[in-house]
Design a protein around this motif. Structure first.
Motif, PDB file in Angstrom:
ATOM      1  N   VAL A  44      -5.217  -6.513  -0.811  1.00  0.00           N
ATOM      2  CA  VAL A  44      -3.751  -6.606  -0.841  1.00  0.00           C
ATOM      3  C   VAL A  44      -3.288  -8.030  -1.119  1.00  0.00           C
ATOM      4  CG1 VAL A  44      -1.643  -6.309   0.497  1.00  0.00           C
ATOM      5  CG2 VAL A  44      -3.518  -4.666   0.765  1.00  0.00           C
ATOM      6  N   HIS A  45      -2.443  -8.166  -2.123  1.00  0.00           N
ATOM      7  CA  HIS A  45      -1.808  -9.451  -2.427  1.00  0.00           C
ATOM      8  C   HIS A  45      -0.303  -9.251  -2.319  1.00  0.00           C
ATOM      9  CE1 HIS A  45      -1.213 -13.398  -4.353  1.00  0.00           C
ATOM     10  NE2 HIS A  45      -0.158 -12.828  -4.899  1.00  0.00           N
ATOM     11  N   VAL A  46       0.390 -10.213  -1.727  1.00  0.00           N
ATOM     12  CA  VAL A  46       1.840 -10.102  -1.566  1.00  0.00           C
ATOM     13  C   VAL A  46       2.550 -11.248  -2.290  1.00  0.00           C
ATOM     14  CG1 VAL A  46       3.755  -9.922   0.053  1.00  0.00           C
ATOM     15  CG2 VAL A  46       1.507  -9.050   0.706  1.00  0.00           C
ATOM     16  N   ILE A  47       3.484 -10.883  -3.154  1.00  0.00           N
ATOM     17  CA  ILE A  47       4.316 -11.872  -3.847  1.00  0.00           C
ATOM     18  C   ILE A  47       5.538 -12.148  -2.982  1.00  0.00           C
ATOM     19  CG2 ILE A  47       5.690 -12.359  -5.901  1.00  0.00           C
ATOM     20  CD1 ILE A  47       3.938 -10.312  -7.399  1.00  0.00           C
ATOM     21  N   ASP A  48       5.728 -13.395  -2.634  1.00  0.00           N
ATOM     22  CA  ASP A  48       6.888 -13.776  -1.822  1.00  0.00           C
ATOM     23  C   ASP A  48       8.068 -14.045  -2.753  1.00  0.00           C
ATOM     24  OD1 ASP A  48       8.757 -14.870  -0.122  1.00  0.00           O
ATOM     25  OD2 ASP A  48       7.301 -16.057   1.000  1.00  0.00           O
ATOM     26  N   PRO A  49       9.129 -13.248  -2.705  1.00  0.00           N
ATOM     27  CA  PRO A  49      10.263 -13.373  -3.641  1.00  0.00           C
ATOM     28  C   PRO A  49      11.184 -14.541  -3.350  1.00  0.00           C
ATOM     29  CG  PRO A  49      10.750 -11.691  -2.022  1.00  0.00           C
ATOM     30  CD  PRO A  49       9.324 -12.138  -1.751  1.00  0.00           C
ATOM     31  N   ILE A  50      10.796 -15.428  -2.453  1.00  0.00           N
ATOM     32  CA  ILE A  50      11.676 -16.546  -2.097  1.00  0.00           C
ATOM     33  C   ILE A  50      12.016 -17.415  -3.298  1.00  0.00           C
ATOM     34  CG2 ILE A  50       9.774 -18.104  -1.493  1.00  0.00           C
ATOM     35  CD1 ILE A  50      11.565 -19.174   0.765  1.00  0.00           C
ATOM     36  N   PHE A  51      11.123 -17.409  -4.313  1.00  0.00           N
ATOM     37  CA  PHE A  51      11.384 -18.261  -5.473  1.00  0.00           C
ATOM     38  C   PHE A  51      12.649 -17.850  -6.220  1.00  0.00           C
ATOM     39  CE2 PHE A  51       8.654 -14.843  -7.009  1.00  0.00           C
ATOM     40  CZ  PHE A  51       9.342 -14.402  -8.122  1.00  0.00           C
ATOM     41  N   ASN A  52      13.065 -16.574  -6.055  1.00  0.00           N
ATOM     42  CA  ASN A  52      14.273 -16.104  -6.742  1.00  0.00           C
ATOM     43  C   ASN A  52      15.510 -16.888  -6.319  1.00  0.00           C
ATOM     44  OD1 ASN A  52      13.236 -14.040  -8.385  1.00  0.00           O
ATOM     45  ND2 ASN A  52      13.111 -12.644  -6.638  1.00  0.00           N
TER      46      ASN A  52
ATOM     47  N   GLU B 203      -9.630  -0.148  -3.035  1.00  0.00           N
ATOM     48  CA  GLU B 203      -8.330   0.179  -3.614  1.00  0.00           C
ATOM     49  C   GLU B 203      -7.462  -1.059  -3.481  1.00  0.00           C
ATOM     50  OE1 GLU B 203      -4.583   3.156  -2.641  1.00  0.00           O
ATOM     51  OE2 GLU B 203      -6.629   3.864  -2.259  1.00  0.00           O
ATOM     52  N   SER B 204      -6.694  -1.385  -4.525  1.00  0.00           N
ATOM     53  CA  SER B 204      -5.908  -2.615  -4.494  1.00  0.00           C
ATOM     54  C   SER B 204      -4.415  -2.340  -4.571  1.00  0.00           C
ATOM     55  CB  SER B 204      -6.316  -3.544  -5.639  1.00  0.00           C
ATOM     56  OG  SER B 204      -6.086  -2.925  -6.884  1.00  0.00           O
ATOM     57  N   ALA B 205      -3.642  -3.316  -4.089  1.00  0.00           N
ATOM     58  CA  ALA B 205      -2.187  -3.207  -4.127  1.00  0.00           C
ATOM     59  C   ALA B 205      -1.577  -4.588  -4.221  1.00  0.00           C
ATOM     60  CB  ALA B 205      -1.674  -2.499  -2.875  1.00  0.00           C
ATOM     61  N   VAL B 206      -0.624  -4.779  -5.155  1.00  0.00           N
ATOM     62  CA  VAL B 206       0.131  -6.015  -5.261  1.00  0.00           C
ATOM     63  C   VAL B 206       1.546  -5.685  -4.799  1.00  0.00           C
ATOM     64  CG1 VAL B 206       1.021  -7.819  -6.778  1.00  0.00           C
ATOM     65  CG2 VAL B 206      -1.274  -6.886  -7.165  1.00  0.00           C
ATOM     66  N   LEU B 207       1.934  -6.268  -3.670  1.00  0.00           N
ATOM     67  CA  LEU B 207       3.212  -5.954  -3.048  1.00  0.00           C
ATOM     68  C   LEU B 207       4.184  -7.119  -3.200  1.00  0.00           C
ATOM     69  CD1 LEU B 207       1.733  -4.508   0.268  1.00  0.00           C
ATOM     70  CD2 LEU B 207       2.285  -3.249  -1.823  1.00  0.00           C
ATOM     71  N   GLU B 208       5.426  -6.896  -2.817  1.00  0.00           N
ATOM     72  CA  GLU B 208       6.431  -7.954  -2.860  1.00  0.00           C
ATOM     73  C   GLU B 208       7.220  -7.955  -1.556  1.00  0.00           C
ATOM     74  OE1 GLU B 208      10.474  -9.120  -5.364  1.00  0.00           O
ATOM     75  OE2 GLU B 208       8.874  -7.988  -6.359  1.00  0.00           O
ATOM     76  N   GLY B 209       7.418  -9.145  -1.000  1.00  0.00           N
ATOM     77  CA  GLY B 209       8.177  -9.266   0.238  1.00  0.00           C
ATOM     78  C   GLY B 209       7.635 -10.381   1.103  1.00  0.00           C
ATOM     79  N   ASN B 210       7.978 -10.356   2.362  1.00  0.00           N
ATOM     80  CA  ASN B 210       7.433 -11.340   3.296  1.00  0.00           C
ATOM     81  C   ASN B 210       5.945 -11.046   3.483  1.00  0.00           C
ATOM     82  OD1 ASN B 210       6.552 -11.948   6.238  1.00  0.00           O
ATOM     83  ND2 ASN B 210       8.345 -13.253   5.929  1.00  0.00           N
ATOM     84  N   PRO B 211       5.065 -11.995   3.121  1.00  0.00           N
ATOM     85  CA  PRO B 211       3.621 -11.719   3.132  1.00  0.00           C
ATOM     86  C   PRO B 211       3.089 -11.132   4.432  1.00  0.00           C
ATOM     87  CG  PRO B 211       4.040 -13.768   2.005  1.00  0.00           C
ATOM     88  CD  PRO B 211       5.352 -13.339   2.600  1.00  0.00           C
ATOM     89  N   ALA B 212       3.373 -11.771   5.561  1.00  0.00           N
ATOM     90  CA  ALA B 212       2.847 -11.294   6.840  1.00  0.00           C
ATOM     91  C   ALA B 212       3.372  -9.898   7.172  1.00  0.00           C
ATOM     92  CB  ALA B 212       3.202 -12.271   7.959  1.00  0.00           C
ATOM     93  N   GLU B 213       4.659  -9.680   6.962  1.00  0.00           N
ATOM     94  CA  GLU B 213       5.255  -8.386   7.274  1.00  0.00           C
ATOM     95  C   GLU B 213       4.684  -7.284   6.393  1.00  0.00           C
ATOM     96  OE1 GLU B 213       9.463  -8.727   6.964  1.00  0.00           O
ATOM     97  OE2 GLU B 213       9.660 -10.142   8.638  1.00  0.00           O
ATOM     98  N   GLU B 214       4.517  -7.581   5.107  1.00  0.00           N
ATOM     99  CA  GLU B 214       3.984  -6.587   4.176  1.00  0.00           C
ATOM    100  C   GLU B 214       2.541  -6.230   4.521  1.00  0.00           C
ATOM    101  OE1 GLU B 214       5.515  -4.869   1.811  1.00  0.00           O
ATOM    102  OE2 GLU B 214       7.406  -5.840   2.322  1.00  0.00           O
ATOM    103  N   ILE B 215       1.753  -7.232   4.898  1.00  0.00           N
ATOM    104  CA  ILE B 215       0.355  -6.992   5.259  1.00  0.00           C
ATOM    105  C   ILE B 215       0.266  -6.103   6.495  1.00  0.00           C
ATOM    106  CG2 ILE B 215      -1.733  -8.104   6.185  1.00  0.00           C
ATOM    107  CD1 ILE B 215      -1.046 -10.506   4.338  1.00  0.00           C
ATOM    108  N   VAL B 216       1.052  -6.441   7.518  1.00  0.00           N
ATOM    109  CA  VAL B 216       1.033  -5.666   8.759  1.00  0.00           C
ATOM    110  C   VAL B 216       1.556  -4.252   8.527  1.00  0.00           C
ATOM    111  CG1 VAL B 216       2.029  -5.476  11.075  1.00  0.00           C
ATOM    112  CG2 VAL B 216       1.186  -7.685  10.258  1.00  0.00           C
ATOM    113  N   ASP B 217       2.652  -4.116   7.763  1.00  0.00           N
ATOM    114  CA  ASP B 217       3.218  -2.791   7.489  1.00  0.00           C
ATOM    115  C   ASP B 217       2.240  -1.931   6.686  1.00  0.00           C
ATOM    116  OD1 ASP B 217       5.488  -3.510   8.817  1.00  0.00           O
ATOM    117  OD2 ASP B 217       6.701  -3.869   7.025  1.00  0.00           O
TER     118      ASP B 217
END
Length: 323
Positions: free
Chosen positions: A191-199, A237-251
């Protein structure tokens, strides 16, 4: 991202115990999950002398220490029996001092490969783990630390989440997670999480370009895990998610009913003060399943140990990434 060819198969595992039911379940989990062939377990109990260490010895203090020593031997005996039943070598130790410091110092002295600690444990006399001991161990240790939250039952390791990015810490976390998955016949989620804060920090055109670059990095990160898992014969199995990294990983871990999370933790600066990264810290605090924290310092420590033992250390060839 290039990884080490060496496989992570811990031969020395320190299991910290305080005699509580929570720490016993942590020991159960650690032994069941890390039963690598030839591995040795150190069952360690620490008598916290901080609250009365400077008080002159009297009969009351002597009896209290004596009682704590009895508790310590009983606590380590539990781990010893479990490890022996699992076919592992085991040694029990009762120490005195600051619990976190003693655990980490003992691990370094014995060249331990991994530390297992419980959380939310109660010693019956005073609080022993979480926030205080277990989190301090994670912050101070230079080796992987498996933090096991109190669980109703020990479940077989069938699904392991590996948080992936392109850091050196993640390279090691991937190796560790896959070897543990292979041993337990578990499936890996990369699991990789993209943090949208850059927006919020860039103009729209720049943000769009940056987002595409971050997606590319994310795909590369999970692809690295996929390649490692496939080579080891581990289902992935892989997943690229978007959001707060820690929250997305735990969820994600909760949604997929993952049994354990493996996450790398970047060092604070250089190799001076070892600080758990913000994401891994938040995952550790909020996850409902065991979390394996892997520091980026691990490889440096292993190299230093090999130099101390006068072992040959290979010199990177031209064009090869230095380890």
């Amino acid at each position: 991202m290039e990884g080490s060819n060496e496989k992570f198969k811990p031969q020395k595992i320190l299991i910290a115990t305080d005699g509580s039911e929570a720490s016993e379940k942590a020991a159960d989990f650690g032994i069941e999950t890390l039963r690598f062939e030839g591995a040795k377990v150190y069952a360690v109990y620490v008598i916290d002398t901080g609250s009365y260490g400077s008080v002159p010895v009297d009969e009351k203090k002597f009896k209290k220490i004596e009682r704590l020593e009895e508790i310590g031997h009983k606590a380590t005996s539990y781990v010893e029996k479990k490890a022996t039943a699992a076919g592992m070598k085991v040694e029990s130790i009762v120490l005195k001092g600051n619990p976190a410091e003693e655990i980490v110092d003992f691990a370094e002295e014995q060249r331990v490969d991994m530390i297992v600690v419980g959380s939310l444990g109660k010693s019956g006399i005073k609080r022993f783990m979480l926030g205080s001991v277990s989190e301090k161990v994670v912050r101070r240790a230079k080796i992987p630390v498996l933090v096991v939250r109190e669980q109703k039952e020990i479940k077989p390791q069938k699904q392991i989440l590996i948080a992936a990015d392109c850091s050196k810490a993640t390279e090691k976390a991937v190796d560790f997670g896959i070897e543990i998955a292979k041993l337990n016949g578990a499936k890996v989620y990369a699991v990789h999480v993209i943090d949208p804060i850059f927006n919020d920090l860039m103009e729209e055109a720049w943000a769009e370009n940056a987002y595409e670059q971050f997606k590319k990095i994310g795909r590369e990160a999970v692809s690295y895990v996929e390649e490692k898992a496939n080579a080891a014969g581990v289902k992935v199995e892989s997943a690229v998610l978007e959001g707060n990294p820690a929250e997305e990983i735990v969820d994600f871990a909760e949604e997929q009913k993952v049994d354990m999370i493996v996450v790398g933790s970047l060092g604070k600066s250089g190799y001076e003060q070892f600080a758990i990264g913000s994401v891994s810290s938040k995952v550790l605090r909020n996850a409902k399943v065991p979390v394996l924290i892997v520091h980026d310092i691990y490889e440096f420590v292993e190299l230093f140990r090999r130099c101390q033992k006068s072992e040959e250390v290979p010199t990177p060839v031209a064009g090869e990434k230095e380890q």
